[in-house]
Scaffold this motif. Structure first.
Motif, PDB file in Angstrom:
ATOM      1  N   PRO A 244      70.761  33.965  48.831  1.00 30.45           N
ATOM      2  CA  PRO A 244      69.452  34.414  48.334  1.00 30.45           C
ATOM      3  C   PRO A 244      69.469  35.901  47.992  1.00 30.45           C
ATOM      4  O   PRO A 244      69.932  36.726  48.781  1.00 30.45           O
ATOM      5  N   VAL A 245      68.997  36.240  46.801  1.00 30.54           N
ATOM      6  CA  VAL A 245      69.001  37.632  46.351  1.00 30.54           C
ATOM      7  C   VAL A 245      67.566  38.131  46.186  1.00 30.54           C
ATOM      8  O   VAL A 245      66.614  37.348  46.130  1.00 30.54           O
ATOM      9  N   ASN A 246      67.442  39.451  46.085  1.00 35.30           N
ATOM     10  CA  ASN A 246      66.132  40.063  45.923  1.00 35.30           C
ATOM     11  C   ASN A 246      65.435  39.585  44.663  1.00 35.30           C
ATOM     12  O   ASN A 246      66.074  39.368  43.628  1.00 35.30           O
ATOM     13  N   GLN A 247      64.124  39.458  44.753  1.00 29.99           N
ATOM     14  CA  GLN A 247      63.324  39.158  43.582  1.00 29.99           C
ATOM     15  C   GLN A 247      63.212  40.429  42.738  1.00 29.99           C
ATOM     16  O   GLN A 247      63.470  41.530  43.218  1.00 29.99           O
ATOM     17  N   THR A 248      62.887  40.292  41.460  1.00 27.57           N
ATOM     18  CA  THR A 248      62.859  41.428  40.539  1.00 27.57           C
ATOM     19  C   THR A 248      62.037  42.596  41.066  1.00 27.57           C
ATOM     20  O   THR A 248      62.432  43.761  40.937  1.00 27.57           O
ATOM     21  N   LEU A 249      60.900  42.309  41.705  1.00 23.13           N
ATOM     22  CA  LEU A 249      60.030  43.382  42.204  1.00 23.13           C
ATOM     23  C   LEU A 249      60.618  44.085  43.428  1.00 23.13           C
ATOM     24  O   LEU A 249      60.089  45.108  43.867  1.00 23.13           O
ATOM     25  N   GLU A 250      61.725  43.552  43.955  1.00 24.87           N
ATOM     26  CA  GLU A 250      62.368  44.150  45.125  1.00 24.87           C
ATOM     27  C   GLU A 250      63.684  44.831  44.775  1.00 24.87           C
ATOM     28  O   GLU A 250      64.399  45.268  45.669  1.00 24.87           O
ATOM     29  N   ALA A 251      63.997  44.920  43.489  1.00 24.96           N
ATOM     30  CA  ALA A 251      65.351  45.319  43.093  1.00 24.96           C
ATOM     31  C   ALA A 251      65.372  46.555  42.197  1.00 24.96           C
ATOM     32  O   ALA A 251      64.432  46.834  41.450  1.00 24.96           O
ATOM     33  N   TRP A 252      66.498  47.291  42.302  1.00 24.67           N
ATOM     34  CA  TRP A 252      66.795  48.386  41.383  1.00 24.67           C
ATOM     35  C   TRP A 252      67.520  47.830  40.153  1.00 24.67           C
ATOM     36  O   TRP A 252      68.158  46.777  40.221  1.00 24.67           O
ATOM     37  N   GLY A 253      67.445  48.570  39.060  1.00 20.13           N
ATOM     38  CA  GLY A 253      68.170  48.143  37.873  1.00 20.13           C
ATOM     39  C   GLY A 253      67.956  49.099  36.722  1.00 20.13           C
ATOM     40  O   GLY A 253      67.127  50.011  36.778  1.00 20.13           O
ATOM     41  N   ASP A 254      68.724  48.916  35.656  1.00 19.93           N
ATOM     42  CA  ASP A 254      68.533  49.676  34.422  1.00 19.93           C
ATOM     43  C   ASP A 254      68.865  48.771  33.249  1.00 19.93           C
ATOM     44  O   ASP A 254      69.420  47.677  33.424  1.00 19.93           O
ATOM     45  N   ALA A 255      68.512  49.214  32.061  1.00 17.74           N
ATOM     46  CA  ALA A 255      68.725  48.367  30.889  1.00 17.74           C
ATOM     47  C   ALA A 255      68.855  49.227  29.635  1.00 17.74           C
ATOM     48  O   ALA A 255      68.344  50.345  29.578  1.00 17.74           O
ATOM     49  N   LYS A 256      69.562  48.675  28.657  1.00 17.34           N
ATOM     50  CA  LYS A 256      69.642  49.279  27.325  1.00 17.34           C
ATOM     51  C   LYS A 256      69.711  48.137  26.325  1.00 17.34           C
ATOM     52  O   LYS A 256      70.757  47.521  26.144  1.00 17.34           O
ATOM     53  N   ILE A 257      68.583  47.830  25.718  1.00 22.75           N
ATOM     54  CA  ILE A 257      68.531  46.722  24.772  1.00 22.75           C
ATOM     55  C   ILE A 257      68.417  47.208  23.331  1.00 22.75           C
ATOM     56  O   ILE A 257      68.515  46.407  22.396  1.00 22.75           O
ATOM     57  N   ARG A 258      68.171  48.512  23.148  1.00 28.93           N
ATOM     58  CA  ARG A 258      68.084  49.096  21.826  1.00 28.93           C
ATOM     59  C   ARG A 258      68.708  50.483  21.845  1.00 28.93           C
ATOM     60  O   ARG A 258      68.739  51.157  22.872  1.00 28.93           O
ATOM     61  N   THR A 259      69.221  50.911  20.701  1.00 24.63           N
ATOM     62  CA  THR A 259      69.706  52.279  20.600  1.00 24.63           C
ATOM     63  C   THR A 259      68.514  53.227  20.681  1.00 24.63           C
ATOM     64  O   THR A 259      67.401  52.891  20.279  1.00 24.63           O
ATOM     65  N   GLY A 260      68.760  54.413  21.226  1.00 25.31           N
ATOM     66  CA  GLY A 260      67.704  55.423  21.273  1.00 25.31           C
ATOM     67  C   GLY A 260      67.062  55.618  22.618  1.00 25.31           C
ATOM     68  O   GLY A 260      66.372  56.615  22.831  1.00 25.31           O
ATOM     69  N   PHE A 261      67.288  54.702  23.548  1.00 25.18           N
ATOM     70  CA  PHE A 261      66.687  54.908  24.869  1.00 25.18           C
ATOM     71  C   PHE A 261      67.351  54.030  25.932  1.00 25.18           C
ATOM     72  O   PHE A 261      67.980  53.016  25.638  1.00 25.18           O
ATOM     73  N   TYR A 262      67.194  54.483  27.175  1.00 25.68           N
ATOM     74  CA  TYR A 262      67.555  53.708  28.354  1.00 25.68           C
ATOM     75  C   TYR A 262      66.277  53.486  29.154  1.00 25.68           C
ATOM     76  O   TYR A 262      65.341  54.290  29.074  1.00 25.68           O
ATOM     77  N   SER A 263      66.234  52.426  29.931  1.00 24.15           N
ATOM     78  CA  SER A 263      65.073  52.200  30.797  1.00 24.15           C
ATOM     79  C   SER A 263      65.536  51.947  32.227  1.00 24.15           C
ATOM     80  O   SER A 263      66.655  51.489  32.462  1.00 24.15           O
ATOM     81  N   LEU A 264      64.665  52.287  33.165  1.00 24.92           N
ATOM     82  CA  LEU A 264      64.969  52.153  34.585  1.00 24.92           C
ATOM     83  C   LEU A 264      64.001  51.186  35.264  1.00 24.92           C
ATOM     84  O   LEU A 264      62.840  51.069  34.867  1.00 24.92           O
ATOM     85  N   GLN A 265      64.505  50.505  36.262  1.00 27.13           N
ATOM     86  CA  GLN A 265      63.696  49.579  37.054  1.00 27.13           C
ATOM     87  C   GLN A 265      63.819  49.984  38.516  1.00 27.13           C
ATOM     88  O   GLN A 265      64.929  50.145  39.032  1.00 27.13           O
ATOM     89  N   GLN A 266      62.701  50.188  39.175  1.00 28.95           N
ATOM     90  CA  GLN A 266      62.726  50.508  40.594  1.00 28.95           C
ATOM     91  C   GLN A 266      61.875  49.512  41.364  1.00 28.95           C
ATOM     92  O   GLN A 266      60.909  48.962  40.829  1.00 28.95           O
ATOM     93  N   PRO A 267      62.217  49.230  42.613  1.00 28.88           N
ATOM     94  CA  PRO A 267      61.480  48.227  43.378  1.00 28.88           C
ATOM     95  C   PRO A 267      60.047  48.661  43.680  1.00 28.88           C
ATOM     96  O   PRO A 267      59.784  49.839  43.918  1.00 28.88           O
ATOM     97  N   VAL A 268      59.172  47.687  43.667  1.00 30.20           N
ATOM     98  CA  VAL A 268      57.771  47.932  44.011  1.00 30.20           C
ATOM     99  C   VAL A 268      57.553  47.769  45.500  1.00 30.20           C
ATOM    100  O   VAL A 268      56.735  48.472  46.111  1.00 30.20           O
ATOM    101  N   ILE A 269      58.306  46.847  46.096  1.00 35.19           N
ATOM    102  CA  ILE A 269      58.174  46.565  47.531  1.00 35.19           C
ATOM    103  C   ILE A 269      59.563  46.411  48.142  1.00 35.19           C
ATOM    104  O   ILE A 269      60.550  46.187  47.436  1.00 35.19           O
TER     105      ILE A 269
END
Length: 362
Positions: A244-269
């Motif tokens: 069992p792994v953390n749900q999205t709201l509990e997890a760190w992460g980052d993404a790059k789906i387009r040129t020109g920017f990066y985005s960050l994901q931080q846990p809410v809980i």
């Protein structure tokens, strides 16, 4: 790639399109950039400013895009190719476009009659595309065949619609999806007993991979099946180990789906149950040391990767610590990516579309 010489897929200026034809493509509901697409699409539907685009949708199942369409035609995915070729034939008959291709085997009126489509509305579609050169866009769903994609690229090019491609932004795939041939090869290796361990990372291939590939039966020949997931699924049900792994709201992460920017994901809980972060599990396996695991292992890895590989390329005037917290606050970091989008389509690809219509039944 065959049309333009590379795999770069430019973003589309939906807000500048007066006519949109969507072929089994849910750009408002399932696209990676659906939030941006919805905003851009809505910009050109302003009653107060008397600007109103027209959306045609040709699809098999009802989608969010189809439900917002001004004209919707119901058509199976395997019939999209003869439909596009019939559309090309109609535009050529009306001398709107010219292609060195034989489309005599296709007729829009015959196709409409056979598939019970409203030919009067199809005639309006042809008229709209003809009158809105360089102000219309034809969009094909990613799952449609290569020939459909090629035909759509040619149509957009001949109608001058490539002006609606963003020259400064393209979609990015950090890790390309597996091809159908690669999935077949994997299934064959599994069936032959040549795979010792299979690890599913928050995926459900037993459900999502087409049944005719036989993945569910083939995986029974694997020595060990491990599934990392945050919810029970058809794949976890046949696994030897389910982690069992953390749900999205509990997890760190980052993404790059387009040129020109990066985005960050931080846990809410903090994690509510006895789960672990996917990245932390993989990092522990890489270290081959159970003692290497800590609750913030992936968080520290993420920060280090940004400090060493992303921050130096952004020409930031602030120190890394300040930059990091600002990035977390904003959620997005802009970058000056250099991209090269070819403007000339390879017209020799037309030869791939010659020939009689090929339709496979469902």
């Amino acid at each position: 790639n065959k049309c333009y010489g590379n795999g770069e897929f430019p973003a589309i200026k939906w807000n500048e399109a007066d006519v949109i034809l969507s072929l089994d493509g849910d750009f408002l509901g399932e696209s990676d950039n659906k939030v941006e697409n919805v905003r851009l699409f809505a910009e050109n539907r302003d009653v107060n400013e008397k600007r109103f685009n027209r959306l045609y949708s040709v699809e098999g199942n009802l989608s969010l895009t189809g439900s917002n369409a001004d004209c919707r035609f119901k058509l199976r995915p395997d019939l999209q190719y003869p439909f596009v070729m019939s559309l090309i034939n109609e535009l050529q008959k009306n001398r709107i476009i010219t292609l060195p291709i034989n489309t005599s085997d296709y007729s829009l009126s015959d196709f409409a009659k056979k598939e019970k489509l409203d030919f009067k509305l199809l005639g309006k579609l042809v008229e709209d595309l003809s009158k809105n050169k360089a102000k219309s866009i034809i969009y094909a769903g990613e799952h449609l065949t290569e020939n459909v994609q090629i035909a759509v690229n040619l149509l957009n090019n001949l109608l001058g619609n490539s002006t609606l491609y963003q020259s400064d932004s393209v979609n990015v795939s950090v890790l390309p999806l597996s091809t159908n041939d690669e999935l077949k090869q994997l299934t064959n290796n599994l069936a032959a007993g040549n795979v010792g361990v299979v690890i599913h990372l928050n995926s459900n291939p037993v459900y999502t991979i087409p049944e005719d590939l036989g993945y569910k039966d083939a995986i029974e020949n694997a020595g060990t099946v491990v599934t990392l997931t945050d919810i029970e699924s058809e794949t976890s049900a046949i696994s030897n180990f389910v982690l069992p792994v953390n749900q999205t709201l509990e997890a760190w992460g980052d993404a790059k789906i387009r040129t020109g920017f990066y985005s960050l994901q931080q846990p809410v809980i903090a994690p509510l149950y006895d789960t672990r972060e996917e990245g932390a599990i993989l990092l522990t396996w890489i270290e081959q040391d159970n003692e290497a695991y800590t609750e913030n292992l992936f968080h520290q890895y993420l920060k280090k990767n940004w400090e060493e590989n992303i921050y130096p390329n952004l020409n930031s005037n602030s120190g890394y610590k300040k930059f990091w917290y600002q990035a977390l606050h904003d959620g997005v970091v802009y970058s000056d990516d250099k991209i090269d989008i070819p403007n000339t389509i390879n017209m020799s690809i037309v030869s791939q579309l010659n020939g009689a219509p090929e339709v496979s039944g469902f």
